[in-house]
Design a protein around this motif. Structure first.
Motif, PDB file in Angstrom:
ATOM      1  N   PRO A  56     -42.957  -7.686 -56.857  1.00 17.34           N
ATOM      2  CA  PRO A  56     -44.319  -7.992 -56.508  1.00 17.34           C
ATOM      3  C   PRO A  56     -45.159  -6.774 -56.979  1.00 17.34           C
ATOM      4  CG  PRO A  56     -42.798  -8.098 -54.650  1.00 17.34           C
ATOM      5  CD  PRO A  56     -41.819  -7.698 -55.654  1.00 17.34           C
ATOM      6  N   ALA A  57     -44.846  -5.651 -57.139  1.00 14.21           N
ATOM      7  CA  ALA A  57     -45.781  -4.407 -57.497  1.00 14.21           C
ATOM      8  C   ALA A  57     -45.964  -4.658 -58.944  1.00 14.21           C
ATOM      9  CB  ALA A  57     -44.825  -3.263 -57.198  1.00 14.21           C
ATOM     10  N   GLU A  58     -45.331  -5.515 -59.562  1.00 14.60           N
ATOM     11  CA  GLU A  58     -45.463  -5.552 -60.953  1.00 14.60           C
ATOM     12  C   GLU A  58     -46.286  -6.885 -61.589  1.00 14.60           C
ATOM     13  OE1 GLU A  58     -41.959  -4.864 -63.344  1.00 14.60           O
ATOM     14  OE2 GLU A  58     -42.364  -2.565 -63.004  1.00 14.60           O
ATOM     15  N   LEU A  59     -46.717  -7.578 -60.510  1.00  9.81           N
ATOM     16  CA  LEU A  59     -47.448  -8.900 -60.702  1.00  9.81           C
ATOM     17  C   LEU A  59     -48.908  -8.657 -60.461  1.00  9.81           C
ATOM     18  CD1 LEU A  59     -45.418 -11.598 -59.120  1.00  9.81           C
ATOM     19  CD2 LEU A  59     -45.809 -11.254 -61.463  1.00  9.81           C
ATOM     20  N   ARG A  60     -49.814  -9.254 -61.540  1.00 10.56           N
ATOM     21  CA  ARG A  60     -51.343  -9.318 -61.150  1.00 10.56           C
ATOM     22  C   ARG A  60     -51.716  -9.665 -59.962  1.00 10.56           C
ATOM     23  NH1 ARG A  60     -53.853 -11.944 -65.822  1.00 10.56           N
ATOM     24  NH2 ARG A  60     -55.744 -11.371 -64.598  1.00 10.56           N
ATOM     25  N   LEU A  61     -52.745  -9.369 -59.346  1.00  8.94           N
ATOM     26  CA  LEU A  61     -53.231  -9.949 -57.972  1.00  8.94           C
ATOM     27  C   LEU A  61     -53.436 -11.410 -58.026  1.00  8.94           C
ATOM     28  CD1 LEU A  61     -53.867  -8.933 -55.297  1.00  8.94           C
ATOM     29  CD2 LEU A  61     -56.130  -8.600 -55.866  1.00  8.94           C
ATOM     30  N   PRO A  62     -53.918 -12.018 -59.002  1.00  9.43           N
ATOM     31  CA  PRO A  62     -53.965 -13.540 -58.919  1.00  9.43           C
ATOM     32  C   PRO A  62     -52.659 -14.385 -58.922  1.00  9.43           C
ATOM     33  CG  PRO A  62     -55.404 -12.645 -60.921  1.00  9.43           C
ATOM     34  CD  PRO A  62     -54.571 -11.704 -60.178  1.00  9.43           C
ATOM     35  N   ASN A 106     -48.862  -7.156 -64.713  1.00 11.95           N
ATOM     36  CA  ASN A 106     -49.650  -5.914 -64.573  1.00 11.95           C
ATOM     37  C   ASN A 106     -49.501  -4.918 -65.606  1.00 11.95           C
ATOM     38  OD1 ASN A 106     -48.075  -4.168 -63.251  1.00 11.95           O
ATOM     39  ND2 ASN A 106     -48.887  -4.637 -61.232  1.00 11.95           N
ATOM     40  N   VAL A 107     -50.330  -3.782 -65.818  1.00  6.09           N
ATOM     41  CA  VAL A 107     -50.261  -2.945 -66.939  1.00  6.09           C
ATOM     42  C   VAL A 107     -48.916  -2.307 -66.731  1.00  6.09           C
ATOM     43  CG1 VAL A 107     -52.620  -2.966 -67.754  1.00  6.09           C
ATOM     44  CG2 VAL A 107     -51.789  -1.244 -65.844  1.00  6.09           C
ATOM     45  N   GLN A 108     -48.712  -1.810 -65.409  1.00  4.33           N
ATOM     46  CA  GLN A 108     -47.565  -1.136 -65.374  1.00  4.33           C
ATOM     47  C   GLN A 108     -46.290  -1.750 -65.839  1.00  4.33           C
ATOM     48  OE1 GLN A 108     -49.836  -1.604 -62.676  1.00  4.33           O
ATOM     49  NE2 GLN A 108     -50.661   0.326 -62.326  1.00  4.33           N
ATOM     50  N   ALA A 109     -46.264  -2.917 -65.369  1.00  6.78           N
ATOM     51  CA  ALA A 109     -45.017  -3.840 -65.851  1.00  6.78           C
ATOM     52  C   ALA A 109     -44.922  -3.961 -67.333  1.00  6.78           C
ATOM     53  CB  ALA A 109     -44.865  -5.153 -65.255  1.00  6.78           C
ATOM     54  N   ILE A 110     -46.245  -4.259 -67.913  1.00  9.26           N
ATOM     55  CA  ILE A 110     -46.154  -4.238 -69.273  1.00  9.26           C
ATOM     56  C   ILE A 110     -45.487  -2.914 -70.065  1.00  9.26           C
ATOM     57  CG2 ILE A 110     -47.804  -4.502 -71.536  1.00  9.26           C
ATOM     58  CD1 ILE A 110     -49.571  -6.411 -69.630  1.00  9.26           C
ATOM     59  N   GLU A 111     -46.277  -1.826 -69.724  1.00 11.55           N
ATOM     60  CA  GLU A 111     -45.739  -0.688 -70.160  1.00 11.55           C
ATOM     61  C   GLU A 111     -44.236  -0.241 -69.991  1.00 11.55           C
ATOM     62  OE1 GLU A 111     -47.298   4.096 -70.207  1.00 11.55           O
ATOM     63  OE2 GLU A 111     -48.135   2.827 -68.988  1.00 11.55           O
TER      64      GLU A 111
END
Length: 191
Positions: A56-62, A106-111
């Motif tokens: 869940p911490a790697e998904l964008r809020l929407p 989200n950006v953390q997951a992409i990175e």
């Protein structure tokens, strides 16, 4: 084109692709992939929703509302077919991060995916998704388990309904993505 394989992806991302809130998938591969990592081996496939490692911490809020517990552990529910419209191999982190608004991570997951296994790259897949006319549920077998991307199908998926995004929407999204990716980034063959 009748899919003969399924692509494992987080359930929330499969839902986003199935409902049309996303048509882009950023992929690197699982721990059991070949030495070279994930490759786009198939141009048509079913989406295989997985709950393993879904973070869940790697998904964008929407996309957070799409998170749910596994509704039927041990049973795989195939409801969506996907076709690759375009695929790019991205080897620049800033370019990869610029794609955040177009998909669920989200950006953390992409990175994290970009740098996974200390190999700086990932694939961006623009997908045309269509619901199956009759979804298929199958027991998860030992052959399906593990951190792999592709799983062979042992029965035909059947016909699909109309794609969730129109051709005009997909063409517009492809133009937007190409503008972000720049003219120097080569597309990979889709056939």
């Amino acid at each position: 084109m009748e899919p003969t394989s399924a692509l494992k992806e987080w359930d929330a991302q499969c839902q986003a692709l199935a409902n049309g809130s996303s048509a882009l998938l950023l992929r690197k591969g699982g721990i059991m992939e070949t030495h070279e990592g994930f490759e786009v081996e198939h141009r048509a496939f079913l989406l295989y929703p997985t709950f393993l490692h879904q973070n869940p911490a790697e998904l964008r809020l929407p996309f957070q509302p799409l998170l749910r517990p596994d509704p039927a552990p041990g049973l795989i529910h195939f409801a969506t077919s996907a076709e690759v419209v375009q695929v790019w191999r991205i080897e620049d982190l800033d370019v990869a991060l610029s794609l955040e608004p177009f998909q669920a991570l989200n950006v953390q997951a992409i990175e994290r995916r970009f740098h996974y296994r200390n190999r700086p790259w990932l694939h961006a897949l623009l997908l045309r998704t269509s619901p199956l006319a009759t979804p298929v549920s199958v027991p998860e077998t030992p052959e399906m388990l593990g951190c792999v991307s592709w799983v062979p199908l042992f029965q035909p998926a059947g016909p699909t309904l109309a794609p969730v995004c129109s051709e005009a929407q997909l063409q517009e999204l492809e133009l937007q993505l190409q503008a972000r990716l720049g003219p120097g980034l080569n597309r990979l063959p889709t056939t």
